[in-house]
Motif scaffolding. Sequence first.
Motif, PDB file in Angstrom:
ATOM      1  N   GLY A   1     -45.889 -15.802 -43.978  1.00 56.97           N
ATOM      2  CA  GLY A   1     -44.792 -16.312 -43.152  1.00 56.97           C
ATOM      3  C   GLY A   1     -43.465 -15.670 -43.506  1.00 56.97           C
ATOM      4  O   GLY A   1     -42.674 -15.309 -42.619  1.00 56.97           O
ATOM      5  N   ALA A   2     -43.208 -15.507 -44.803  1.00 59.04           N
ATOM      6  CA  ALA A   2     -41.972 -14.841 -45.220  1.00 59.04           C
ATOM      7  C   ALA A   2     -41.951 -13.385 -44.768  1.00 59.04           C
ATOM      8  O   ALA A   2     -40.899 -12.862 -44.343  1.00 59.04           O
ATOM      9  CB  ALA A   2     -41.834 -14.926 -46.740  1.00 59.04           C
ATOM     10  N   THR A   3     -43.104 -12.726 -44.830  1.00 63.87           N
ATOM     11  CA  THR A   3     -43.180 -11.340 -44.365  1.00 63.87           C
ATOM     12  C   THR A   3     -42.934 -11.244 -42.861  1.00 63.87           C
ATOM     13  O   THR A   3     -42.232 -10.335 -42.387  1.00 63.87           O
ATOM     14  CB  THR A   3     -44.559 -10.751 -44.708  1.00 63.87           C
ATOM     15  OG1 THR A   3     -44.787 -10.871 -46.118  1.00 63.87           O
ATOM     16  CG2 THR A   3     -44.633  -9.287 -44.317  1.00 63.87           C
ATOM     17  N   ALA A   4     -43.487 -12.191 -42.097  1.00 62.21           N
ATOM     18  CA  ALA A   4     -43.265 -12.201 -40.649  1.00 62.21           C
ATOM     19  C   ALA A   4     -41.796 -12.419 -40.310  1.00 62.21           C
ATOM     20  O   ALA A   4     -41.244 -11.770 -39.407  1.00 62.21           O
ATOM     21  CB  ALA A   4     -44.131 -13.284 -40.012  1.00 62.21           C
ATOM     22  N   VAL A   5     -41.151 -13.335 -41.052  1.00 60.83           N
ATOM     23  CA  VAL A   5     -39.724 -13.581 -40.817  1.00 60.83           C
ATOM     24  C   VAL A   5     -38.904 -12.337 -41.131  1.00 60.83           C
ATOM     25  O   VAL A   5     -37.986 -11.963 -40.384  1.00 60.83           O
ATOM     26  CB  VAL A   5     -39.250 -14.781 -41.665  1.00 60.83           C
ATOM     27  CG1 VAL A   5     -37.730 -14.897 -41.640  1.00 60.83           C
ATOM     28  CG2 VAL A   5     -39.884 -16.069 -41.152  1.00 60.83           C
ATOM     29  N   TRP A   6     -39.246 -11.671 -42.243  1.00 56.31           N
ATOM     30  CA  TRP A   6     -38.513 -10.461 -42.603  1.00 56.31           C
ATOM     31  C   TRP A   6     -38.708  -9.359 -41.561  1.00 56.31           C
ATOM     32  O   TRP A   6     -37.748  -8.668 -41.182  1.00 56.31           O
ATOM     33  CB  TRP A   6     -38.970  -9.964 -43.973  1.00 56.31           C
ATOM     34  CG  TRP A   6     -38.286  -8.714 -44.404  1.00 56.31           C
ATOM     35  CD1 TRP A   6     -37.015  -8.585 -44.873  1.00 56.31           C
ATOM     36  CD2 TRP A   6     -38.838  -7.385 -44.366  1.00 56.31           C
ATOM     37  NE1 TRP A   6     -36.728  -7.266 -45.140  1.00 56.31           N
ATOM     38  CE2 TRP A   6     -37.826  -6.499 -44.845  1.00 56.31           C
ATOM     39  CE3 TRP A   6     -40.068  -6.860 -43.999  1.00 56.31           C
ATOM     40  CZ2 TRP A   6     -38.027  -5.136 -44.948  1.00 56.31           C
ATOM     41  CZ3 TRP A   6     -40.270  -5.503 -44.104  1.00 56.31           C
ATOM     42  CH2 TRP A   6     -39.258  -4.650 -44.571  1.00 56.31           C
ATOM     43  N   ILE A   7     -39.923  -9.170 -41.084  1.00 54.79           N
ATOM     44  CA  ILE A   7     -40.182  -8.158 -40.052  1.00 54.79           C
ATOM     45  C   ILE A   7     -39.449  -8.499 -38.757  1.00 54.79           C
ATOM     46  O   ILE A   7     -38.867  -7.640 -38.086  1.00 54.79           O
ATOM     47  CB  ILE A   7     -41.695  -8.040 -39.801  1.00 54.79           C
ATOM     48  CG1 ILE A   7     -42.387  -7.435 -41.031  1.00 54.79           C
ATOM     49  CG2 ILE A   7     -41.986  -7.193 -38.572  1.00 54.79           C
ATOM     50  CD1 ILE A   7     -43.895  -7.419 -40.936  1.00 54.79           C
ATOM     51  N   PHE A   8     -39.448  -9.810 -38.446  1.00 53.73           N
ATOM     52  CA  PHE A   8     -38.835 -10.250 -37.193  1.00 53.73           C
ATOM     53  C   PHE A   8     -37.334 -10.005 -37.188  1.00 53.73           C
ATOM     54  O   PHE A   8     -36.760  -9.563 -36.180  1.00 53.73           O
ATOM     55  CB  PHE A   8     -39.138 -11.738 -36.983  1.00 53.73           C
ATOM     56  CG  PHE A   8     -39.037 -12.191 -35.564  1.00 53.73           C
ATOM     57  CD1 PHE A   8     -39.966 -11.786 -34.624  1.00 53.73           C
ATOM     58  CD2 PHE A   8     -38.000 -13.012 -35.161  1.00 53.73           C
ATOM     59  CE1 PHE A   8     -39.880 -12.204 -33.310  1.00 53.73           C
ATOM     60  CE2 PHE A   8     -37.905 -13.430 -33.848  1.00 53.73           C
ATOM     61  CZ  PHE A   8     -38.844 -13.029 -32.916  1.00 53.73           C
ATOM     62  N   PHE A   9     -36.673 -10.308 -38.315  1.00 55.68           N
ATOM     63  CA  PHE A   9     -35.215 -10.192 -38.350  1.00 55.68           C
ATOM     64  C   PHE A   9     -34.733  -8.818 -38.806  1.00 55.68           C
ATOM     65  O   PHE A   9     -33.667  -8.375 -38.380  1.00 55.68           O
ATOM     66  CB  PHE A   9     -34.625 -11.260 -39.280  1.00 55.68           C
ATOM     67  CG  PHE A   9     -34.698 -12.648 -38.721  1.00 55.68           C
ATOM     68  CD1 PHE A   9     -33.906 -13.034 -37.659  1.00 55.68           C
ATOM     69  CD2 PHE A   9     -35.566 -13.575 -39.247  1.00 55.68           C
ATOM     70  CE1 PHE A   9     -33.965 -14.308 -37.129  1.00 55.68           C
ATOM     71  CE2 PHE A   9     -35.640 -14.847 -38.739  1.00 55.68           C
ATOM     72  CZ  PHE A   9     -34.848 -15.228 -37.672  1.00 55.68           C
ATOM     73  N   GLU A  10     -35.502  -8.154 -39.679  1.00 56.46           N
ATOM     74  CA  GLU A  10     -35.025  -6.901 -40.242  1.00 56.46           C
ATOM     75  C   GLU A  10     -35.494  -5.687 -39.442  1.00 56.46           C
ATOM     76  O   GLU A  10     -34.682  -4.837 -39.063  1.00 56.46           O
ATOM     77  CB  GLU A  10     -35.507  -6.780 -41.694  1.00 56.46           C
ATOM     78  CG  GLU A  10     -34.962  -5.573 -42.425  1.00 56.46           C
ATOM     79  CD  GLU A  10     -33.461  -5.632 -42.608  1.00 56.46           C
ATOM     80  OE1 GLU A  10     -32.852  -4.562 -42.788  1.00 56.46           O
ATOM     81  OE2 GLU A  10     -32.895  -6.746 -42.566  1.00 56.46           O
ATOM     82  N   LEU A  11     -36.794  -5.625 -39.187  1.00 50.40           N
ATOM     83  CA  LEU A  11     -37.323  -4.466 -38.477  1.00 50.40           C
ATOM     84  C   LEU A  11     -37.089  -4.564 -36.976  1.00 50.40           C
ATOM     85  O   LEU A  11     -36.698  -3.585 -36.335  1.00 50.40           O
ATOM     86  CB  LEU A  11     -38.815  -4.307 -38.783  1.00 50.40           C
ATOM     87  CG  LEU A  11     -39.171  -4.061 -40.262  1.00 50.40           C
ATOM     88  CD1 LEU A  11     -40.668  -3.852 -40.403  1.00 50.40           C
ATOM     89  CD2 LEU A  11     -38.410  -2.860 -40.811  1.00 50.40           C
ATOM     90  N   LEU A  12     -37.338  -5.729 -36.397  1.00 51.96           N
ATOM     91  CA  LEU A  12     -37.121  -5.913 -34.959  1.00 51.96           C
ATOM     92  C   LEU A  12     -35.672  -6.236 -34.619  1.00 51.96           C
ATOM     93  O   LEU A  12     -35.323  -6.296 -33.431  1.00 51.96           O
ATOM     94  CB  LEU A  12     -38.028  -7.033 -34.436  1.00 51.96           C
ATOM     95  CG  LEU A  12     -39.530  -6.801 -34.616  1.00 51.96           C
ATOM     96  CD1 LEU A  12     -40.329  -7.970 -34.056  1.00 51.96           C
ATOM     97  CD2 LEU A  12     -39.966  -5.501 -33.952  1.00 51.96           C
TER      98      LEU A  12
END
Length: 253
Positions: free
Chosen positions: A85-96
Amino acid sequence: MAEESEHTVPPASGESLLDKIAEKLHGHDSSSDSDSEKKDTSSIKEKVFRLFGREKPVHSVLGGGKPADVLLWRNKKISAGVLGGATAVWIFFELLEYHLLTLVCHILILLLAVLFLWSNAHTFIHKAPPRIPVVHLPEEPFVQVASALTIEINRGFAALHAIASGRDLKTFLIVIVGTWILSILGSWCNFLTLFYIVFVLLHTVPVFYDKYENKIDPLAEKAVIEFKKQYAVFDAKVLSKIPKGPLKGKKLA
């Protein structure tokens, strides 16, 4: 003569009983001494170097309970879910490059629109209206969190005051070096990425250390000994020549 010989036998038997009792007592004392020696040797063996001077297991150092179970992967599904979940949040806000306020607003718009349409169209679709729960947050947990946070903030201010007073040069240097390292890390990445890196380290380093602590602790002991040697040399050549704090013996006239 026969009577005298008959009378001399009982004292011999009495002496033999006393000898046996003395031997038993001596054997008991030697066994107790050996037990005490074993306890001493076992206590010496138990005094093994542990990283950061800890005397408790890693699970207890992390606070115990469910948070420690998550960090040590006692329940792999929950730990993997939290890290994922933390990885998904990071990808969602940082990469996307999705923004938090925009995400919250879009979720609220979608949720309110679905519930509003469902509440007004349930007669046409022949379904029961949605049961919207009444959310009421208790006051006690927030008060406990606020009080605990206040205590930690006051401890931090007290530590900063002690460092700024110039009484402990070693702690001052450690804080300066640590703050400088954080400033370098902050220049490399933003706060969200830094928080995610710390979060991943918290979910990997403790479980790795808990698994291989018997191999890591001897290496850490050697590193600590070498660091103390180098610090002693640095202290003798540099730090001891620096004046520490205000002059205590000097009084105003």
